[in-house]
Design an enzyme around this catalytic site. Structure first.
Site, PDB file in Angstrom:
ATOM      1  N   GLU A 138       0.823  -1.208   0.000  1.00  4.69           N
ATOM      2  CA  GLU A 138       0.000   0.000   0.000  1.00  4.69           C
ATOM      3  C   GLU A 138       0.859   1.261   0.000  1.00  4.69           C
ATOM      4  O   GLU A 138       0.558   2.232  -0.702  1.00  4.69           O
ATOM      5  CB  GLU A 138      -0.936  -0.021   1.209  1.00  4.69           C
ATOM      6  CG  GLU A 138      -2.011  -1.093   1.076  1.00  4.69           C
ATOM      7  CD  GLU A 138      -2.965  -1.141   2.250  1.00  4.69           C
ATOM      8  OE1 GLU A 138      -4.135  -0.740   2.087  1.00  4.69           O
ATOM      9  OE2 GLU A 138      -2.543  -1.586   3.328  1.00  4.69           O
ATOM     10  N   GLU A 151      -4.521  -9.430   3.090  1.00  3.99           N
ATOM     11  CA  GLU A 151      -5.340  -9.139   4.255  1.00  3.99           C
ATOM     12  C   GLU A 151      -6.582 -10.027   4.351  1.00  3.99           C
ATOM     13  O   GLU A 151      -7.013 -10.396   5.446  1.00  3.99           O
ATOM     14  CB  GLU A 151      -5.785  -7.658   4.245  1.00  3.99           C
ATOM     15  CG  GLU A 151      -4.692  -6.682   4.629  1.00  3.99           C
ATOM     16  CD  GLU A 151      -3.888  -6.190   3.438  1.00  3.99           C
ATOM     17  OE1 GLU A 151      -3.271  -5.122   3.550  1.00  3.99           O
ATOM     18  OE2 GLU A 151      -3.881  -6.888   2.394  1.00  3.99           O
TER      19      GLU A 151
END
Length: 284
Positions: A138, A158
């Site tokens: 990210e 995730e």
């Protein structure tokens, strides 16, 4: 090469990040081996150093790297599960002028860090090796360039932990590789190697592990020699204009161009062109 410590009184082994400068290139190294997880201290240190580097006229390009084996495994889940987020004093952190709960402050601080990196008007390069997953990807998605070495693993796992990405990963992944690929990567938690990541445009260049530093620094030095005002103008036009209707985007580009028009660097660039030599830009 000069070294700048976040905390000059601390041993470098205790510092969450290390910052070195090579000519006009600043190198930020995550310093929490083996996985370089984003602890509370790591995010705090990045939050502190990035504005300093952005305002430093002697820095024209910033490299973000991990090491010695991995870029980053993302958030420090052990620290989170251990209750560190709730125990920290978040009273100074506000969102839209109002205090927020610790869990929200924790996530919004990381979102703000990613937003800041993406909005910078100096080129940033993520130099990726080993794991670049979760928050590691990210943050790297916010960088101007991503260079990955063969053998690395890149993705958003995730979902396999029972929650979605939370630092802007889904949105930026869509903008980088397109909705179908982003959806597939995020929903499956699949990790890509460097060649596949390069093929779909997730990274700009894939390279051999032993050549990662060389390729990274060659690009960084090249970018550091460009005219700073022109670099900032191009980045402003691309970042702010890309998602606008064409006519509005052209206006953003026009305003960015006018900021450097008539500058000493623009005159130097034209003069060097006619004299058939490399231009020397000073950022004015």
């Amino acid at each position: 090469m000069s070294k700048v410590h976040i905390n000059p009184t601390a041993n470098s082994n205790d510092e969450p990040i290390l910052v070195t400068k090579h000519d006009k290139v600043a190198i930020i190294q995550l310093n929490a081996p083996p996985m370089n997880l984003f602890s509370l201290d790591t995010v705090d240190a990045l939050e502190k150093i990035l504005p300093e580097l952005e305002s430093d006229n002697n820095v024209r390009c910033i490299v973000l790297r991990g090491g010695p084996k991995h870029f980053s495994g993302g958030a420090n889940l052990r620290q989170i599960q251990g209750g560190a987020v709730g125990k920290r004093d978040w009273s100074k952190f506000q969102y839209r002028g109002a205090p927020v709960a610790p869990e929200e402050a924790f996530l919004r601080q990381r979102m703000a860090l990613c937003n800041y990196v993406e909005a910078m008007r100096k080129p940033t390069i993520a130099s990726i090796q080993g794991a670049c997953v979760g928050g590691g990807l990210e943050l790297s998605l916010c960088c101007t360039f991503r260079i990955a070495s063969n053998g690395c693993k890149i993705g958003l796992p995730e979902i396999n932990r029972g929650f979605p990405p939370a630092w802007g990963g889904t949105v930026r992944l869509v903008k980088t590789v397109g909705k179908p690929r982003a959806m597939e990567m995020a929903l499956r938690g699949r990790l890509l190697d460097a060649p596949e990541a390069e093929k779909i445009g997730l990274v700009h260049f894939a390279t051999k592990p032993e050549e990662l530093e060389k390729v990274t620094m060659e690009l960084a030095v090249e970018l550091s020699k460009k005219a700073p005002l022109a670099v900032a103008g191009i980045m402003e036009a691309v970042i702010n204009g890309a998602d606008q209707p064409v006519l509005e985007g052209v206006e953003i580009e026009y305003r960015a161009q006018r900021k450097s028009a008539g500058s000493r660097d623009s005159k130097e660039g034209i003069k060097a062109f006619f004299e058939k030599r490399e231009a020397v830009f000073i950022g004015k």
